[in-house]
Scaffold this motif. Structure first.
Motif, PDB file in Angstrom:
ATOM      1  N   TRP A   9       5.483  10.742   0.073  1.00 32.19           N
ATOM      2  CA  TRP A   9       6.179   9.459   0.002  1.00 32.19           C
ATOM      3  C   TRP A   9       5.303   8.395  -0.646  1.00 32.19           C
ATOM      4  CZ3 TRP A   9      11.156   9.105   0.173  1.00 32.19           C
ATOM      5  CH2 TRP A   9      11.875  10.093   0.829  1.00 32.19           C
ATOM      6  N   ALA A  10       4.023   8.411  -0.352  1.00 35.79           N
ATOM      7  CA  ALA A  10       3.112   7.445  -0.982  1.00 35.79           C
ATOM      8  C   ALA A  10       3.052   7.674  -2.489  1.00 35.79           C
ATOM      9  CB  ALA A  10       1.725   7.548  -0.366  1.00 35.79           C
ATOM     10  N   SER A  11       2.984   8.944  -2.906  1.00 42.99           N
ATOM     11  CA  SER A  11       2.953   9.260  -4.336  1.00 42.99           C
ATOM     12  C   SER A  11       4.261   8.866  -5.012  1.00 42.99           C
ATOM     13  CB  SER A  11       2.717  10.757  -4.553  1.00 42.99           C
ATOM     14  OG  SER A  11       1.448  11.124  -4.099  1.00 42.99           O
ATOM     15  N   ALA A  12       5.381   9.175  -4.363  1.00 39.00           N
ATOM     16  CA  ALA A  12       6.687   8.828  -4.930  1.00 39.00           C
ATOM     17  C   ALA A  12       6.838   7.311  -5.038  1.00 39.00           C
ATOM     18  CB  ALA A  12       7.806   9.421  -4.079  1.00 39.00           C
ATOM     19  N   PHE A  13       6.399   6.601  -4.022  1.00 41.87           N
ATOM     20  CA  PHE A  13       6.481   5.145  -4.025  1.00 41.87           C
ATOM     21  C   PHE A  13       5.641   4.560  -5.158  1.00 41.87           C
ATOM     22  CE2 PHE A  13       5.152   0.917  -2.630  1.00 41.87           C
ATOM     23  CZ  PHE A  13       6.384   0.332  -2.380  1.00 41.87           C
ATOM     24  N   ARG A  14       4.392   5.038  -5.269  1.00 37.02           N
ATOM     25  CA  ARG A  14       3.520   4.541  -6.350  1.00 37.02           C
ATOM     26  C   ARG A  14       4.142   4.820  -7.718  1.00 37.02           C
ATOM     27  NH1 ARG A  14      -0.438   6.520  -3.027  1.00 37.02           N
ATOM     28  NH2 ARG A  14      -0.602   8.439  -4.210  1.00 37.02           N
ATOM     29  N   PHE A  15       4.666   6.034  -7.912  1.00 42.62           N
ATOM     30  CA  PHE A  15       5.286   6.373  -9.190  1.00 42.62           C
ATOM     31  C   PHE A  15       6.466   5.453  -9.477  1.00 42.62           C
ATOM     32  CE2 PHE A  15       8.612   8.462 -11.602  1.00 42.62           C
ATOM     33  CZ  PHE A  15       7.939   8.731 -12.777  1.00 42.62           C
ATOM     34  N   VAL A  17       7.279   2.485  -8.289  1.00 44.79           N
ATOM     35  CA  VAL A  17       6.956   1.072  -8.455  1.00 44.79           C
ATOM     36  C   VAL A  17       6.057   0.832  -9.667  1.00 44.79           C
ATOM     37  CG1 VAL A  17       5.825  -0.916  -7.364  1.00 44.79           C
ATOM     38  CG2 VAL A  17       7.347   0.551  -6.021  1.00 44.79           C
ATOM     39  N   LEU A  18       5.001   1.615  -9.791  1.00 48.01           N
ATOM     40  CA  LEU A  18       4.023   1.352 -10.841  1.00 48.01           C
ATOM     41  C   LEU A  18       4.415   1.913 -12.197  1.00 48.01           C
ATOM     42  CD1 LEU A  18       0.755   1.980  -8.796  1.00 48.01           C
ATOM     43  CD2 LEU A  18       1.872  -0.209  -9.319  1.00 48.01           C
ATOM     44  N   GLN A  19       5.076   3.069 -12.216  1.00 42.54           N
ATOM     45  CA  GLN A  19       5.393   3.681 -13.498  1.00 42.54           C
ATOM     46  C   GLN A  19       6.854   3.501 -13.903  1.00 42.54           C
ATOM     47  OE1 GLN A  19       3.250   7.462 -12.338  1.00 42.54           O
ATOM     48  NE2 GLN A  19       2.688   7.312 -14.495  1.00 42.54           N
ATOM     49  N   ALA A  20       7.770   3.605 -12.949  1.00 43.20           N
ATOM     50  CA  ALA A  20       9.189   3.480 -13.282  1.00 43.20           C
ATOM     51  C   ALA A  20       9.674   2.028 -13.229  1.00 43.20           C
ATOM     52  CB  ALA A  20      10.027   4.352 -12.348  1.00 43.20           C
ATOM     53  N   GLY A  21       8.858   1.141 -12.657  1.00 45.85           N
ATOM     54  CA  GLY A  21       9.178  -0.278 -12.666  1.00 45.85           C
ATOM     55  C   GLY A  21      10.179  -0.742 -11.617  1.00 45.85           C
ATOM     56  N   LEU A  22      10.411   0.062 -10.580  1.00 45.80           N
ATOM     57  CA  LEU A  22      11.312  -0.353  -9.508  1.00 45.80           C
ATOM     58  C   LEU A  22      10.606  -1.332  -8.578  1.00 45.80           C
ATOM     59  CD1 LEU A  22      12.497   3.206  -8.941  1.00 45.80           C
ATOM     60  CD2 LEU A  22      14.143   1.373  -8.951  1.00 45.80           C
ATOM     61  N   ALA A  23      11.372  -2.252  -8.013  1.00 47.03           N
ATOM     62  CA  ALA A  23      10.840  -3.110  -6.950  1.00 47.03           C
ATOM     63  C   ALA A  23      10.763  -2.261  -5.684  1.00 47.03           C
ATOM     64  CB  ALA A  23      11.756  -4.306  -6.741  1.00 47.03           C
ATOM     65  N   PRO A  24       9.844  -2.567  -4.769  1.00 42.35           N
ATOM     66  CA  PRO A  24       9.746  -1.765  -3.543  1.00 42.35           C
ATOM     67  C   PRO A  24      11.074  -1.619  -2.797  1.00 42.35           C
ATOM     68  CG  PRO A  24       7.835  -3.171  -3.728  1.00 42.35           C
ATOM     69  CD  PRO A  24       8.780  -3.575  -4.831  1.00 42.35           C
ATOM     70  N   GLY A  43       5.763  13.313 -14.685  1.00 38.24           N
ATOM     71  CA  GLY A  43       4.727  12.592 -13.967  1.00 38.24           C
ATOM     72  C   GLY A  43       5.089  12.284 -12.530  1.00 38.24           C
ATOM     73  N   ALA A  44       6.360  12.471 -12.160  1.00 33.29           N
ATOM     74  CA  ALA A  44       6.792  12.197 -10.779  1.00 33.29           C
ATOM     75  C   ALA A  44       6.405  13.361  -9.874  1.00 33.29           C
ATOM     76  CB  ALA A  44       8.299  11.988 -10.736  1.00 33.29           C
ATOM     77  N   PRO A  45       6.131  13.081  -8.597  1.00 32.08           N
ATOM     78  CA  PRO A  45       5.816  14.175  -7.674  1.00 32.08           C
ATOM     79  C   PRO A  45       7.053  15.024  -7.405  1.00 32.08           C
ATOM     80  CG  PRO A  45       5.967  12.092  -6.493  1.00 32.08           C
ATOM     81  CD  PRO A  45       6.081  11.773  -7.960  1.00 32.08           C
ATOM     82  N   ASP A  46       6.864  16.301  -7.080  1.00 31.66           N
ATOM     83  CA  ASP A  46       7.977  17.174  -6.722  1.00 31.66           C
ATOM     84  C   ASP A  46       8.626  16.669  -5.443  1.00 31.66           C
ATOM     85  OD1 ASP A  46       7.527  18.889  -8.859  1.00 31.66           O
ATOM     86  OD2 ASP A  46       6.172  20.166  -7.700  1.00 31.66           O
TER      87      ASP A  46
END
Length: 74
Positions: A9-15, A17-24, A43-46
């Motif tokens: 979940w931490a990896s998915a959240f970082r991806f 927000v930081l890479q896909a540009g979604l707000a939290p 680049g997204a986690p499985d």
């Protein structure tokens, strides 16, 4: 719940927000179908296994609300 689920979940959240540009808040409102589509992005986690998702839902059940802000229709 195993720590690896927390890591996912931490990896998915970082991806998201930081890479896909979604707000939290947008990330946490994603449907499973939307999350699956986002996870298919390079680049997204499985996605976690069904068992991992069920464990997560059991550990953190949704709380009923008197006035839901969003109603999903599929």
């Amino acid at each position: 719940m195993p720590a690896q689920n927390d890591d996912w979940w931490a990896s998915a959240f970082r991806f998201a927000v930081l890479q896909a540009g979604l707000a939290p808040g947008e990330f946490w409102r994603l449907s499973l179908a939307e999350l699956a589509a986002l996870a298919g992005t390079p680049g997204a986690p499985d996605l976690p296994s069904r068992k991992a998702l069920e464990d997560l839902m059991q550990a953190h059940p949704d709380l009923p609300t008197a006035n839901p802000k969003r109603q999903d229709t599929l």
